[in-house]
Design an enzyme around this catalytic site. Sequence first.
Site, PDB file in Angstrom:
ATOM      1  N   ALA A  51      -4.039   7.821  -4.926  1.00 57.72           N
ATOM      2  CA  ALA A  51      -2.649   7.377  -5.105  1.00 57.72           C
ATOM      3  C   ALA A  51      -2.710   5.888  -5.422  1.00 57.72           C
ATOM      4  O   ALA A  51      -2.616   5.037  -4.528  1.00 57.72           O
ATOM      5  CB  ALA A  51      -1.848   7.642  -3.838  1.00 57.72           C
ATOM      6  N   GLY A  58       0.834  -1.207   0.000  1.00 56.61           N
ATOM      7  CA  GLY A  58       0.000   0.000   0.000  1.00 56.61           C
ATOM      8  C   GLY A  58       0.859   1.243   0.000  1.00 56.61           C
ATOM      9  O   GLY A  58       2.064   1.178  -0.264  1.00 56.61           O
ATOM     10  N   ASN A  59       0.263   2.381   0.246  1.00 51.10           N
ATOM     11  CA  ASN A  59       1.041   3.614   0.366  1.00 51.10           C
ATOM     12  C   ASN A  59       0.399   4.513   1.420  1.00 51.10           C
ATOM     13  O   ASN A  59      -0.666   4.210   1.941  1.00 51.10           O
ATOM     14  CB  ASN A  59       1.181   4.317  -0.997  1.00 51.10           C
ATOM     15  N   ARG A  60       1.074   5.626   1.732  1.00 52.76           N
ATOM     16  CA  ARG A  60       0.649   6.450   2.867  1.00 52.76           C
ATOM     17  C   ARG A  60      -0.388   7.515   2.534  1.00 52.76           C
ATOM     18  O   ARG A  60      -0.632   8.402   3.330  1.00 52.76           O
ATOM     19  CB  ARG A  60       1.872   7.157   3.465  1.00 52.76           C
TER      20      ARG A  60
END
Length: 375
Positions: free
Chosen positions: A247, A181-183
């Site tokens: 994102a 995943g990402n932030r």
Amino acid sequence: MRDRGADVRCILTGNATNFVTPLAVQTLAGNKVFENTFSLTDEHEIGHITLARDCDLVVVAPATANLLAKMAHGLADDLASTALLVTDKPILVAPAMNFRMWGHAATSANMALLKSRGVHAVGPNSGMLAEGESGLGRMAEPAEILAAIETLLAAGPLKGVKALVTSGPTYEPIDPVRFIGNRSSGKQGHAIATALARLGADVTLISGPVKLADPANMRVIHVETAREMLGAALGCLPMDVAVCAAAVADWTVSNASKEKRKKDASGQAPLIELAANPDILATLSEKGSARPRLVVGFAAETEKVLEHARAKHQRKGCDWIVANDVSPQSGTFGGDFNSIHLITASGVEDWPRITKADVAERLAWKIADVLKGSP
Ligand code: CTP
């Protein structure tokens, strides 16, 4: 405006009192008129500047070259300019000046700056000017100004517009318990969905996994992976505008396991194979007759922000790219502020550092201007 049910409060500048008497304006407005003859340091009087926050719209008519210049540069040396600097409400200006002043590079630059900050304009028209000369600089007619006011205050300038917003990260599973995943917090995308809904748009928000509550007054579709996000987006078409703020993970795990991966007895780390995810923004941008009229993408860059963002604008085929600097020193990621460059077919607008909510508000008004025609 009073005939149409508006509650009107007027601020007269020093120069205005040379043309009209405060008593005449007060009688027409049906409210006390505020003049420049008070002290901005007097505690009792300072409340007057909140005038510009307790309203739905601020109208500057006539907007002289001087007042436009003061607005563009943030000068606040009288009540009117102070109120304009204090207000958080939409502003409509009706420029009126000599045609040479209107045509001057300084006025053009000031107007361009004000428009890039979301200030709305009506006129000027061409015709006979106060000095007896004719040209472009005559204030829009009262009926035109009234129509512009009503458009801005209407049930929402985006009423009837269908808007799609993607927001948050995507999670790409490695196995049933692990993911890549990402932030991304989803703050900016959710704020844009909220701002569009506030302007009356019929919003569908497709959100990846975020910690934010679902915003009110819209349909929210929760997804996890990029493929699910694409499927949900295509399922929503046709749309008038799409804003891809998510994102999205560029890669998915092609050898994701249906069962939880166990440690190998030999202690060898498993190999994770990646495959490219579909590009939702690029897909929506090329969707033939089902293409939204306006497709807006984001570019999160840590260096050479404009260069990379321009390349992305070309590559993805979208109409606008909202480029933001997410380098660690910018504090953008996870923070509440954003520094934006808006790339359109006609060039680049550099926005000042403002909150993500203000970025959303300004973008929503800009979308309204394009889809519904600027008042
Ligand atoms: N985007 C998308 N689908 C993807 C990847 C990105 O819709 N699979 C959209 C994002 O929502 C954003 C824009 O494309 O509006 C730019 O995304 P970004 O991740 O900054 O660009 P990339 O295409 O991933 O390019 P790079 O990683 O080289 O910066």
